[in-house]
Enzyme design. Structure first.
Site, PDB file in Angstrom:
ATOM      1  N   ARG B 227      -9.272  19.045  -4.552  1.00  0.00           N
ATOM      2  CA  ARG B 227     -10.001  19.704  -5.621  1.00  0.00           C
ATOM      3  C   ARG B 227      -9.009  20.625  -6.331  1.00  0.00           C
ATOM      4  O   ARG B 227      -8.308  21.399  -5.701  1.00  0.00           O
ATOM      5  CB  ARG B 227     -11.244  20.447  -5.118  1.00  0.00           C
ATOM      6  CG  ARG B 227     -11.037  21.599  -4.138  1.00  0.00           C
ATOM      7  CD  ARG B 227     -12.279  22.468  -4.064  1.00  0.00           C
ATOM      8  NE  ARG B 227     -12.453  23.158  -2.800  1.00  0.00           N
ATOM      9  CZ  ARG B 227     -11.946  24.356  -2.493  1.00  0.00           C
ATOM     10  NH1 ARG B 227     -11.157  24.988  -3.338  1.00  0.00           N
ATOM     11  NH2 ARG B 227     -12.193  24.917  -1.338  1.00  0.00           N
ATOM     12  N   HIS B 231     -13.531  26.583  -4.613  1.00  0.00           N
ATOM     13  CA  HIS B 231     -14.746  26.004  -4.021  1.00  0.00           C
ATOM     14  C   HIS B 231     -15.892  26.056  -5.018  1.00  0.00           C
ATOM     15  O   HIS B 231     -16.616  25.086  -5.203  1.00  0.00           O
ATOM     16  CB  HIS B 231     -15.119  26.770  -2.752  1.00  0.00           C
ATOM     17  CG  HIS B 231     -16.546  26.578  -2.329  1.00  0.00           C
ATOM     18  ND1 HIS B 231     -16.992  25.390  -1.799  1.00  0.00           N
ATOM     19  CD2 HIS B 231     -17.622  27.403  -2.381  1.00  0.00           C
ATOM     20  CE1 HIS B 231     -18.298  25.500  -1.523  1.00  0.00           C
ATOM     21  NE2 HIS B 231     -18.701  26.698  -1.874  1.00  0.00           N
ATOM     22  N   TYR B 240      -6.153  31.998  -0.674  1.00  0.00           N
ATOM     23  CA  TYR B 240      -5.908  31.213   0.548  1.00  0.00           C
ATOM     24  C   TYR B 240      -5.063  29.959   0.317  1.00  0.00           C
ATOM     25  O   TYR B 240      -4.672  29.290   1.246  1.00  0.00           O
ATOM     26  CB  TYR B 240      -7.230  30.823   1.215  1.00  0.00           C
ATOM     27  CG  TYR B 240      -8.227  30.092   0.325  1.00  0.00           C
ATOM     28  CD1 TYR B 240      -8.120  28.719   0.097  1.00  0.00           C
ATOM     29  CD2 TYR B 240      -9.286  30.773  -0.290  1.00  0.00           C
ATOM     30  CE1 TYR B 240      -9.023  28.048  -0.702  1.00  0.00           C
ATOM     31  CE2 TYR B 240     -10.202  30.106  -1.092  1.00  0.00           C
ATOM     32  CZ  TYR B 240     -10.074  28.740  -1.300  1.00  0.00           C
ATOM     33  OH  TYR B 240     -10.969  28.076  -2.087  1.00  0.00           O
TER      34      TYR B 240
END
Lengths: 324, 328
Positions: B227, B231, B240
């Site tokens: 992706r 998210h 992260y």
């Protein structure tokens, strides 16, 4: 009319529904060749075949999750979870999906699932085999909660639950499984959601469901010997709750004692008590009393009779409402 | 895949990409509450769903915009879920055979298996496909679904998009093993496929669907994808994830790969610019239709709880209706 145990009456109800509607499916752990650990499904696989009555892997969430999918595919699933305490591994599927799928799909999918759940204590079972989780399910919008107290009711209510287009958690009182009575095996045709006055009385009303109805009838008989007239109301369905019958029955006596096996705190008696406060306050002659299991994890079988509401504990509560 | 189907795949992947970018913009402008972008996963999503028949049933999670586009789902109804208009979306799930989007990670695998069991009981040669991420495979329901599907030889395709991240948790924290290998443990084949390669995805999904249709049971497909975005629009993936990883993924953009493949086979530039124009038009139509779309009235929260509302619920509905007055 044949004299049948509740187990036999439930078996007859399942047989009736499997015969009447060929989309009905019965499945769960040990429901096939064994006929269920309580024999409620005895002989059904032999009669209706492995396609419609089948054993599943030992996985409760899986059982309820595939029931949701089967309902979407147009089937009418009647899964069994073997014991009350083992509905907890399936809780997510029950609360997150079974209860919400009609809403999530905005009515595109019915969830005509009847989840049979041998429930409550009183049989000296090991841990996790004697739970009373009805308030968890009653607190979950989208589920209906039905619980019979005797063989005739078990037959009528199970047929009605299976015919119902909504998910029904059908809690069977194990401790009453083997009590026999004459049972008419003709579906009564009543929708679920009606309470039943099982005994008329004028001094106070005992409100109960499932296994505690019989206990309350014992209490009423004992009280009668002392000249006290107790009515017993069997709610039969916690959701939808027959509030009209509840309010009328209690208004007639002005005194109510609500009895259940589940722990006291946040038990369904609290809901019943609140409804009486809201709807029958003017008729009440005494504060509503609750007689329930203690606020402890269900104890080991050897001491369960000290946990389950006894005739004496209920009589003490009756005394309190009469003396107030 | 023949030349026509390849072009169609590209056209739908491009459409999904542009819708996805638009949804992020709409969220930034306050038109949507939150949105989980899927840019980077178009080949996995579009090519897989195109391998199915219209009668097959799709069980999506919430990051399946490309699948929805491939399935012809009404985009306005789809996007309204992210405006908070209706959980599960406002599209016609029966017409498109595209279930309400599942937000409870992993729980919908079992619904697909149950549906597939039901199709098999009926003797229909229909297949269920369920989409989920690698994070979902850590849920117990995923294992129960694999197990039921194996035992009942359910005609289901488990389509796992392993994009490497479950919000901020990397795939190696989800599983010490390889996901595709789990099929074998449950008695059916697993296959790992390059999720950025539309033709490979189509081939793997076609084979799995045909296998299911022949009555041979489930297949687990693990499509390795990326992706590009966070998210969701509520996430900050710079906390992260190394930028280098995203840049590498973008250099291997599945859309660019398929474009190069098509161009090499002789598709002219004009065809691509037509596809871009078509996507631009569709996006502007979506923006307009979303702006015009009304959310269902608040009192509808009561209307699909039960087939018929019990008296107590009907009373609550009338109480809210009274409170809201003519706006109800």
């Amino acid at each position: 009319m044949p004299e049948l145990s509740m187990v036999q009456a439930l078996n007859a109800a399942l047989r009736h529904c499997l015969a009447a509607h060929d989309r009905t499916l019965v499945f769960g752990q040990d429901v096939g060749r064994l006929g269920g650990v309580f024999r409620v499904t005895d002989g059904l696989q032999h009669e209706f075949g492995e396609r419609r009555v089948f054993d599943t892997p030992l996985a409760e969430s899986g059982i309820v999750g595939v029931a949701v999918g089967l309902a979407m595919a147009g089937w009418r699933p009647v899964p069994e979870i073997q014991f009350d305490g083992f509905s907890f591994p399936a809780l997510d599927q029950m609360l997150t999906n079974l209860a919400k799928y009609r809403g999530r799909s905005r009515g595109a999918y019915d969830m005509p699932v009847t989840l049979r759940l041998p429930s409550y204590g009183g049989i000296g079972g090991p841990e996790h085999h004697s739970e009373s989780p009805e308030s968890i399910y009653a607190h979950t919008a989208g589920l209906k909660v039905v619980t019979p107290s005797c063989a005739q009711e078990a037959f009528n209510l199970l047929v009605a639950a299976i015919r119902d287009p909504d998910p029904v958690i059908f809690m069977e009182p194990k401790s009453r499984y083997w009590a026999k009575e004459e049972v008419a095996l003709e579906p009564a045709g009543l929708p679920i959601g009606r309470a039943c006055v099982v005994r008329a009385g004028s001094d106070a009303t005992l409100v109960a469901w499932g296994p505690m109805v019989h206990r309350c009838l014992q209490v009423a008989s004992a009280a009668e010997e002392d000249g006290v007239s107790l009515g017993v109301l069997d709610l039969r369905c916690l959701v939808p709750l027959d509030e009209a019958t509840l309010l009328t029955s209690v208004a007639e006596t002005g005194r109510a004692v609500v009895v259940h096996e589940a722990p006291r705190t946040a038990g369904f008696a609290a809901e019943v008590s609140a409804r009486l406060m809201e709807g029958a306050f003017g008729s009440l002659k005494a504060p509503v009393q609750r007689v329930t299991g203690w606020d402890v994890p269900y104890p080991s079988g050897a001491v369960e009779q000290q946990y389950i509401p006894s005739v004496d504990r209920i009589l003490l509560a009756v005394q309190r409402v009469l003396d107030y | 895949m023949d030349a026509d189907r390849l072009r169609e795949t590209y056209r739908l992947m491009l459409l999904a990409r542009r819708y996805d970018e638009e949804a992020v913009r709409l969220q930034r402008q306050g038109e949507l509450v939150a949105f989980p972008p899927m840019s980077g996963q178009e080949a996995a999503q579009v090519a897989s769903v195109l391998a199915l028949s219209p009668a097959d049933m799709v069980f999506p999670s919430y990051r399946e915009l490309g699948v929805a586009v491939g399935r012809g789902v009404d985009m306005t109804g789809y996007m309204l879920a992210f405006r908070g208009a209706w959980n599960g979306g406002l599209y016609d799930c029966r017409r498109n055979r595209f279930a309400p989007m599942a937000s409870s990670v992993g729980s919908h695998l079992l619904h697909a298996v149950g549906w597939a069991m039901g199709a098999r009981l009926d003797g229909r040669d229909e297949v269920a496909i369920v989409y989920f991420g690698e994070g979902a495979t850590s849920e117990g329901d995923a294992s129960e679904a694999f197990n039921f599907a194996g035992v009942f030889r359910a005609p289901v395709v488990f389509f796992c998009q392993n994009n490497g991240w479950a919000i901020s948790v990397p795939a190696e924290r989800q599983s010490a093993g390889e996901i595709w290998r789990r099929g074998e443990a449950f008695g059916f084949p697993g296959v790992r496929v390059d999720g950025g390669d539309a033709e490979a995805v189509f081939a793997a999904t076609s084979a799995a669907a045909e296998r299911a249709r022949r009555g041979e049971g489930p297949t687990l497909i693990e499509a390795l994808t990326h992706r590009f975005g966070p998210h969701s629009t509520a996430d900050d993936d710079t906390r992260y994830r190394e930028r280098a990883e995203v840049e590498t993924a973008r250099r291997n953009d599945p859309l660019g790969r398929l474009r190069a493949r098509l161009a090499a086979s002789g598709v002219p530039d004009s065809w691509f610019s037509d596809a871009e124009d078509e996507a631009r038009l569709a996006v502007s139509e979506l923006r307009a239709s979303l702006a015009a779309a009304e959310n269902p009235p608040a009192v509808e929260m009561f209307d699909f709880v039960y087939a018929a509302p019990p008296p107590a619920l009907a009373l609550q509905r009338s109480q809210l209706e009274e409170l809201l007055g003519p706006d109800a």
